[in-house]
Design an enzyme around this catalytic site. Structure first.
Site, PDB file in Angstrom:
ATOM      1  N   LYS A   1       0.843  -1.199   0.000  1.00  0.00           N
ATOM      2  CA  LYS A   1       0.000   0.000   0.000  1.00  0.00           C
ATOM      3  C   LYS A   1       0.877   1.247   0.000  1.00  0.00           C
ATOM      4  O   LYS A   1       0.585   2.232  -0.670  1.00  0.00           O
ATOM      5  CB  LYS A   1      -0.932  -0.024   1.215  1.00  0.00           C
ATOM      6  CG  LYS A   1      -2.064  -1.043   1.067  1.00  0.00           C
ATOM      7  CD  LYS A   1      -2.802  -1.321   2.364  1.00  0.00           C
ATOM      8  CE  LYS A   1      -3.813  -2.455   2.156  1.00  0.00           C
ATOM      9  NZ  LYS A   1      -4.432  -2.923   3.401  1.00  0.00           N
TER      10      LYS A   1
ATOM     11  N   GLN B   1      -4.469  -1.870   9.825  1.00  0.00           N
ATOM     12  CA  GLN B   1      -4.390  -3.206   9.218  1.00  0.00           C
ATOM     13  C   GLN B   1      -4.942  -4.257  10.191  1.00  0.00           C
ATOM     14  O   GLN B   1      -4.524  -4.320  11.351  1.00  0.00           O
ATOM     15  CB  GLN B   1      -2.923  -3.513   8.858  1.00  0.00           C
ATOM     16  CG  GLN B   1      -2.726  -4.797   8.090  1.00  0.00           C
ATOM     17  CD  GLN B   1      -3.372  -4.773   6.695  1.00  0.00           C
ATOM     18  OE1 GLN B   1      -3.234  -3.805   5.958  1.00  0.00           O
ATOM     19  NE2 GLN B   1      -4.063  -5.839   6.338  1.00  0.00           N
TER      20      GLN B   1
ATOM     21  N   ASP C   1     -10.997   2.855   4.847  1.00  0.00           N
ATOM     22  CA  ASP C   1     -11.483   1.482   4.640  1.00  0.00           C
ATOM     23  C   ASP C   1     -13.003   1.383   4.715  1.00  0.00           C
ATOM     24  O   ASP C   1     -13.573   0.342   4.384  1.00  0.00           O
ATOM     25  CB  ASP C   1     -10.875   0.556   5.706  1.00  0.00           C
ATOM     26  CG  ASP C   1      -9.611  -0.130   5.216  1.00  0.00           C
ATOM     27  OD1 ASP C   1      -9.504  -0.353   3.988  1.00  0.00           O
ATOM     28  OD2 ASP C   1      -8.749  -0.440   6.043  1.00  0.00           O
TER      29      ASP C   1
END
Ligand code: NDP
Length: 281
Positions: A50, A94, A117
């Site tokens: 990422k 994460q 997200d």
């Protein structure tokens, strides 16, 4: 085959152009902060990929790599700091987090305005209402891949296998908003193969290699394989028995090189869109 790699590359080129334009016109460079707690090797690879993608597209990447022993309070303090940081427009934590940290509390601490997200309950609610601000990256990528085939989703039978909060449920919701007739299957579904056989669109998000067999797939169906499974021989495989299903499906995504690259592209897009909203404010 739906080539996720090249679709994602195209998207990332467009994002890079928009990032550069935004910076020129407003002085704002979209910033994405990735937070990783612990030393799970797969998570470390995702976070690194990422970061590289951010740099290539001209975004400002920030990495926070914390030891597995990090307390919940320390993590909450970092999130609060990132929420207040004007350089940051997207925050991604994460998952999975170590067991002693309550994931729900952490995801709820991320500002809904920086929730790249789309996991914050406010953004989940906006998605359910059909008025999303941040759409979760993998489900957003899945819809983009279906659209790339030219199939009109409206009125189609769609079956989503898996009901997780991060993939199955949001994908089903997006398909519903696009007027598909949606069925969600899970581990208690009775006679799952016969349900899947009815589908014009199949989304496999289970986490079991080769689960979806050719005889479960309707001829010419669009099959999107979200699964990422590490086999004993070290290779990656999806949830779909690719070699056999490709003989029946109209469209099929590979693993690797399918949904994975799209997820990263959508993360960049979510961060860019967030930075644009900040610029407007
Ligand atoms: P979860 O483990 O959270 O959910 C799996 C779902 O599959 C559950 O709803 C479960 O049902 C269902 N399931 C498990 N076994 C069966 C079975 N035998 N029959 C029917 N349903 C079953 O997984 P995620 O949604 O987080 O991830 C799914 C897969 O997608 C994983 O391989 C993951 O690595 C991958 N992934 C890929 C991403 C990408 O970018 N390509 C991003 C995110 C995930 P139940 O609820 O009843 O237990």
């Amino acid at each position: 085959m739906i080539d996720g790699k090249s679709l994602a590359l195209k998207l990332r080129e467009g994002i890079a152009q928009e990032v550069s334009l935004l910076e020129k016109t407003t002085g704002i460079k979209p910033g994405l902060a990735a937070v990783l707690v612990g030393d799970d090797p797969a998570s470390a690879v995702y976070v690194r990929n990422k970061k590289i993608a951010c740099e290539k597209a001209g975004l400002y990447p920030e990495e926070h790599l914390l030891p597995a022993s990090t307390t919940q309070d320390t993590l909450l303090a970092l999130i609060a700091q990132l929420n207040a940081d004007p350089k940051i427009h997207g925050i991604l934590v994460q998952l999975p987090l170590p067991a002693h940290i309550e994931s729900k509390a952490i995801l709820q601490a991320v500002s809904p305005e920086k929730d790249a997200d789309g996991f914050h309950p406010v953004n989940v609610g906006r998605l359910v209402e059909g008025d999303p601000v941040f759409v979760p990256c993998t489900p957003k990528g899945v819809i983009h891949m279906i659209d790339s085939t030219g199939l009109d989703i409206s009125g189609k039978q769609a079956v989503v296998i898996g009901r997780s909060n991060i993939v199955g449920k949001p994908v089903a919701m997006l398909l519903l908003h696009r007027h598909a007739t949606v069925t969600i299957c899970h581990s208690r579904t009775k006679d799952l193969p016969s349900v899947v056989r009815e589908a014009d669109i199949v989304i496999a998000a289970i986490g079991k290699p080769f689960f979806v067999k050719a005889d479960m797939v309707k001829e010419r169906a669009v099959v999107i394989d979200v699964g990422i499974n590490r086999l004993d021989n070290g290779k990656l495989a999806g949830d779909v028995d690719f070699d056999r299903v490709k003989e029946r499906a109209g469209w099929l995504t590979p693993v690797p090189g399918g949904v994975g690259p799209m997820t990263i592209a959508m993360l960049l897009q979510n961060t860019l869109e967030s930075a644009k909203r900040f610029a407007e404010q």
